[in-house]
Scaffold this motif. Sequence first.
Motif, PDB file in Angstrom:
ATOM      1  N   GLY A  56      44.602  31.179  66.322  1.00  0.00           N
ATOM      2  CA  GLY A  56      45.895  31.632  65.807  1.00  0.00           C
ATOM      3  C   GLY A  56      45.821  32.010  64.345  1.00  0.00           C
ATOM      4  O   GLY A  56      46.448  32.973  63.899  1.00  0.00           O
ATOM      5  N   VAL A  62      50.264  39.043  57.162  1.00  0.00           N
ATOM      6  CA  VAL A  62      50.696  39.393  58.519  1.00  0.00           C
ATOM      7  C   VAL A  62      49.936  38.533  59.522  1.00  0.00           C
ATOM      8  O   VAL A  62      48.747  38.259  59.349  1.00  0.00           O
ATOM      9  CB  VAL A  62      50.477  40.907  58.786  1.00  0.00           C
ATOM     10  CG1 VAL A  62      49.004  41.259  58.967  1.00  0.00           C
ATOM     11  CG2 VAL A  62      51.309  41.370  59.977  1.00  0.00           C
ATOM     12  N   SER A  63      50.631  38.056  60.528  1.00  0.00           N
ATOM     13  CA  SER A  63      50.020  37.285  61.609  1.00  0.00           C
ATOM     14  C   SER A  63      49.934  38.199  62.831  1.00  0.00           C
ATOM     15  O   SER A  63      50.542  39.271  62.853  1.00  0.00           O
ATOM     16  CB  SER A  63      50.869  36.057  61.929  1.00  0.00           C
ATOM     17  OG  SER A  63      52.180  36.455  62.294  1.00  0.00           O
ATOM     18  N   PRO A 108      51.342  37.717  65.799  1.00  0.00           N
ATOM     19  CA  PRO A 108      52.701  37.974  66.306  1.00  0.00           C
ATOM     20  C   PRO A 108      53.466  38.992  65.449  1.00  0.00           C
ATOM     21  O   PRO A 108      54.214  39.808  65.977  1.00  0.00           O
ATOM     22  CB  PRO A 108      53.360  36.590  66.234  1.00  0.00           C
ATOM     23  CG  PRO A 108      52.228  35.624  66.357  1.00  0.00           C
ATOM     24  CD  PRO A 108      51.070  36.268  65.646  1.00  0.00           C
ATOM     25  N   ALA A 109      53.266  38.964  64.121  1.00  0.00           N
ATOM     26  CA  ALA A 109      53.989  39.913  63.261  1.00  0.00           C
ATOM     27  C   ALA A 109      53.452  41.336  63.418  1.00  0.00           C
ATOM     28  O   ALA A 109      54.204  42.300  63.208  1.00  0.00           O
ATOM     29  CB  ALA A 109      53.908  39.473  61.807  1.00  0.00           C
ATOM     30  N   LEU A 110      52.180  41.489  63.770  1.00  0.00           N
ATOM     31  CA  LEU A 110      51.666  42.835  64.050  1.00  0.00           C
ATOM     32  C   LEU A 110      52.305  43.382  65.322  1.00  0.00           C
ATOM     33  O   LEU A 110      52.788  44.515  65.353  1.00  0.00           O
ATOM     34  CB  LEU A 110      50.137  42.803  64.189  1.00  0.00           C
ATOM     35  CG  LEU A 110      49.347  42.685  62.880  1.00  0.00           C
ATOM     36  CD1 LEU A 110      47.887  42.378  63.165  1.00  0.00           C
ATOM     37  CD2 LEU A 110      49.467  43.970  62.059  1.00  0.00           C
ATOM     38  N   GLY A 124      54.987  42.270  66.405  1.00  0.00           N
ATOM     39  CA  GLY A 124      56.402  42.287  66.056  1.00  0.00           C
ATOM     40  C   GLY A 124      56.853  43.635  65.499  1.00  0.00           C
ATOM     41  O   GLY A 124      58.027  43.986  65.595  1.00  0.00           O
ATOM     42  N   GLN A 125      55.892  44.378  64.910  1.00  0.00           N
ATOM     43  CA  GLN A 125      56.233  45.728  64.448  1.00  0.00           C
ATOM     44  C   GLN A 125      56.636  46.600  65.647  1.00  0.00           C
ATOM     45  O   GLN A 125      57.535  47.435  65.557  1.00  0.00           O
ATOM     46  CB  GLN A 125      55.059  46.375  63.696  1.00  0.00           C
ATOM     47  CG  GLN A 125      54.531  45.554  62.518  1.00  0.00           C
ATOM     48  CD  GLN A 125      55.586  45.253  61.464  1.00  0.00           C
ATOM     49  OE1 GLN A 125      56.397  46.111  61.119  1.00  0.00           O
ATOM     50  NE2 GLN A 125      55.580  44.041  60.944  1.00  0.00           N
ATOM     51  N   SER A 170      60.026  44.961  67.226  1.00  0.00           N
ATOM     52  CA  SER A 170      61.247  45.213  66.444  1.00  0.00           C
ATOM     53  C   SER A 170      61.798  46.607  66.746  1.00  0.00           C
ATOM     54  O   SER A 170      63.002  46.827  66.742  1.00  0.00           O
ATOM     55  CB  SER A 170      60.974  45.041  64.944  1.00  0.00           C
ATOM     56  OG  SER A 170      60.102  46.039  64.452  1.00  0.00           O
ATOM     57  N   PRO A 197      62.120  28.023  68.491  1.00  0.00           N
ATOM     58  CA  PRO A 197      62.107  28.495  67.095  1.00  0.00           C
ATOM     59  C   PRO A 197      61.418  29.857  66.945  1.00  0.00           C
ATOM     60  O   PRO A 197      60.520  30.188  67.712  1.00  0.00           O
ATOM     61  CB  PRO A 197      61.314  27.403  66.369  1.00  0.00           C
ATOM     62  CG  PRO A 197      60.516  26.731  67.424  1.00  0.00           C
ATOM     63  CD  PRO A 197      61.311  26.820  68.691  1.00  0.00           C
ATOM     64  N   THR A 198      61.880  30.616  65.961  1.00  0.00           N
ATOM     65  CA  THR A 198      61.274  31.924  65.702  1.00  0.00           C
ATOM     66  C   THR A 198      59.878  31.744  65.108  1.00  0.00           C
ATOM     67  O   THR A 198      59.687  30.951  64.184  1.00  0.00           O
ATOM     68  CB  THR A 198      62.153  32.733  64.736  1.00  0.00           C
ATOM     69  OG1 THR A 198      63.423  32.947  65.350  1.00  0.00           O
ATOM     70  CG2 THR A 198      61.515  34.083  64.417  1.00  0.00           C
ATOM     71  N   ILE A 199      58.931  32.478  65.649  1.00  0.00           N
ATOM     72  CA  ILE A 199      57.565  32.502  65.097  1.00  0.00           C
ATOM     73  C   ILE A 199      57.465  33.675  64.129  1.00  0.00           C
ATOM     74  O   ILE A 199      57.202  33.513  62.944  1.00  0.00           O
ATOM     75  CB  ILE A 199      56.522  32.628  66.233  1.00  0.00           C
ATOM     76  CG1 ILE A 199      56.628  31.447  67.198  1.00  0.00           C
ATOM     77  CG2 ILE A 199      55.115  32.764  65.645  1.00  0.00           C
ATOM     78  CD1 ILE A 199      56.309  30.104  66.594  1.00  0.00           C
ATOM     79  N   ALA A 200      57.638  34.877  64.663  1.00  0.00           N
ATOM     80  CA  ALA A 200      57.699  36.095  63.852  1.00  0.00           C
ATOM     81  C   ALA A 200      58.659  37.006  64.587  1.00  0.00           C
ATOM     82  O   ALA A 200      58.419  37.344  65.744  1.00  0.00           O
ATOM     83  CB  ALA A 200      56.323  36.736  63.719  1.00  0.00           C
ATOM     84  N   SER A 201      59.754  37.375  63.937  1.00  0.00           N
ATOM     85  CA  SER A 201      60.813  38.085  64.638  1.00  0.00           C
ATOM     86  C   SER A 201      60.289  39.386  65.233  1.00  0.00           C
ATOM     87  O   SER A 201      59.446  40.027  64.623  1.00  0.00           O
ATOM     88  CB  SER A 201      61.973  38.365  63.680  1.00  0.00           C
ATOM     89  OG  SER A 201      61.552  39.230  62.638  1.00  0.00           O
ATOM     90  N   PRO A 202      60.743  39.769  66.439  1.00  0.00           N
ATOM     91  CA  PRO A 202      61.776  39.074  67.210  1.00  0.00           C
ATOM     92  C   PRO A 202      61.243  37.962  68.118  1.00  0.00           C
ATOM     93  O   PRO A 202      61.996  37.461  68.946  1.00  0.00           O
ATOM     94  CB  PRO A 202      62.347  40.212  68.064  1.00  0.00           C
ATOM     95  CG  PRO A 202      61.158  41.082  68.344  1.00  0.00           C
ATOM     96  CD  PRO A 202      60.323  41.022  67.082  1.00  0.00           C
TER      97      PRO A 202
END
Lengths: 394, 145
Positions: free
Chosen positions: A124, A142-143, A145-147, A149-150, A153, A200-205
């Motif tokens: 992770g 950036v994690s 999930p956030a990649l 997440g792009q 979103s 809980p939110t990890i990396a939105s959404p």
Amino acid sequence: MTATTAVIADYRQEIVTAKSGERPSALQLGATAASRLLTETGVPRSRIGALFTGRSPQAYMALQYNHVLLNELALEPDYTSEITSHGAGALGSIAYAATLVESGAVDFGLCVTNEANALWTTPGAANASWEADPVFESPTGVSTPALYGQVASRLVHDQVVTSEQAAAVAVHARRWGSEHPDAWAYGRDELTVDDVLASPTIASPFRLLDCAPWYPGGIGTAVLVCTEQAARDLGLDFVHIAGNGLNTSHERLTQWLDSHPGDRFPATGARAASRAALRGAGQSAADLDIVQTSAPFTYVLLALLMEMGIVAPDGLDDWIASGGLGAGAAQAINTSGGYLGFGQVPQGLYLLTETIDQLRGAARGLQVDSARRALVHGHGGILASHTCLVLEKE
Amino acid sequence: MSSQGWPLTAGDATLGVFHPEPQTAGFWAGLARGELLLRRCSDCDRTWHPTQITCRSCGTVLETWVPTTGGGEIFSVSVIHRGTERATTSGPYAVAVIRLDDGPHLLSEVGAEDTHDAAIGARVRVTAEPTSARGYIARLEAEVD
């Protein structure tokens, strides 16, 4: 159609979980699976004309990993390479072997993929540094999930996928996975949509339950590809590789956007790969009994099913409401839970082996009744590389 | 041109060029002067991401650096709440793809004060900022009433 259609003659798989207390290397898992496969099917090593692996395992970095493996197995293939198109290379190796078998260049192809990153590393924490530009992108914090997440979103913004629809994916992945003895979710409690939305939110959404867990162990898988006749001669319960398709569209998401600023987004190679695989099989998406798609996040799974023509964007709500994701659907989706229910190993080919089990009527979890035709999808990078295989059983 | 980077080594041996790569040296030099630079194709006049060596459109080898105003909008955004050391120690932060008015897309961190207002379509300005993780950062432009 050529007279020769390649088949998957058989496979062997080594799975070791952290719970066992054992800590094998990725090479041990892959070599053991391959050695068992050759010994137990009776195929002499001298007849393996092609050896393909996925890219070097994250927990066993070696230049030319395929050479490390062929050295261990005492193989002397004519064709050998890592298939490095991210996670899609694992499934891609089957397509390369099938193409060589169908051309007549080799009699037998051996494909081996393996990973034990969860036993040796902290996947992770490390993974985003593999997926993003190490100088321009990773330092942003950036994690993975956030990649993804792009992408997600945009799916939310463009009203393609809602959080409730995504949550339904997690609910059904848990249910399928809870029945499969090798799955991360095996024996775990059922989820509700509210459970997912309350996590809980990890990396939105993405909330916690929108994200695939890393598989708590390592998997090595070896697959034997040959002609139908060769498989018959060996007395093996083979599965036809009716079609295959591969596509890679980018390395970084930003590069894809630079080249396609006005295009639909996400427009992925899953579309081209699935179409090519179905065209090769002479079938349409509606002819499939089973679809397995590699998606580490709920929203992304729905986007990929839309890309592959399994569900229409304007029919998503009805499809979910009518049980499209559940057991008993006309087309079963991710029958071992997929990445979300089974857990994610970058290179284990467990979606493929689950499909072979289903088509043989030998599922270890929930068996899909009279399943004859399936599509397996593998992807890697941030939706960068895709492989699709259509498999059929007579 | 020096990359200003550090070598990848094994023992005493240098294994190869490491980061930052030579083709981006001009970008880092610009950033040190407080300028955000992009690649411009001298042939077809398109503007590209600083990592680009050749024009993605016509294939010309890129030689020119041009300053950008940094103006653009948020194309996509994710607010990271958990799963990284930074989120654990400092709380949520936003990472966004910025569609620059000049054309290229930059993955960028978003100013901490804008974490929860960073939304798709919002106007931003990307500016050189040595204290940020990467040397540049995107901030929301003030809304015009």
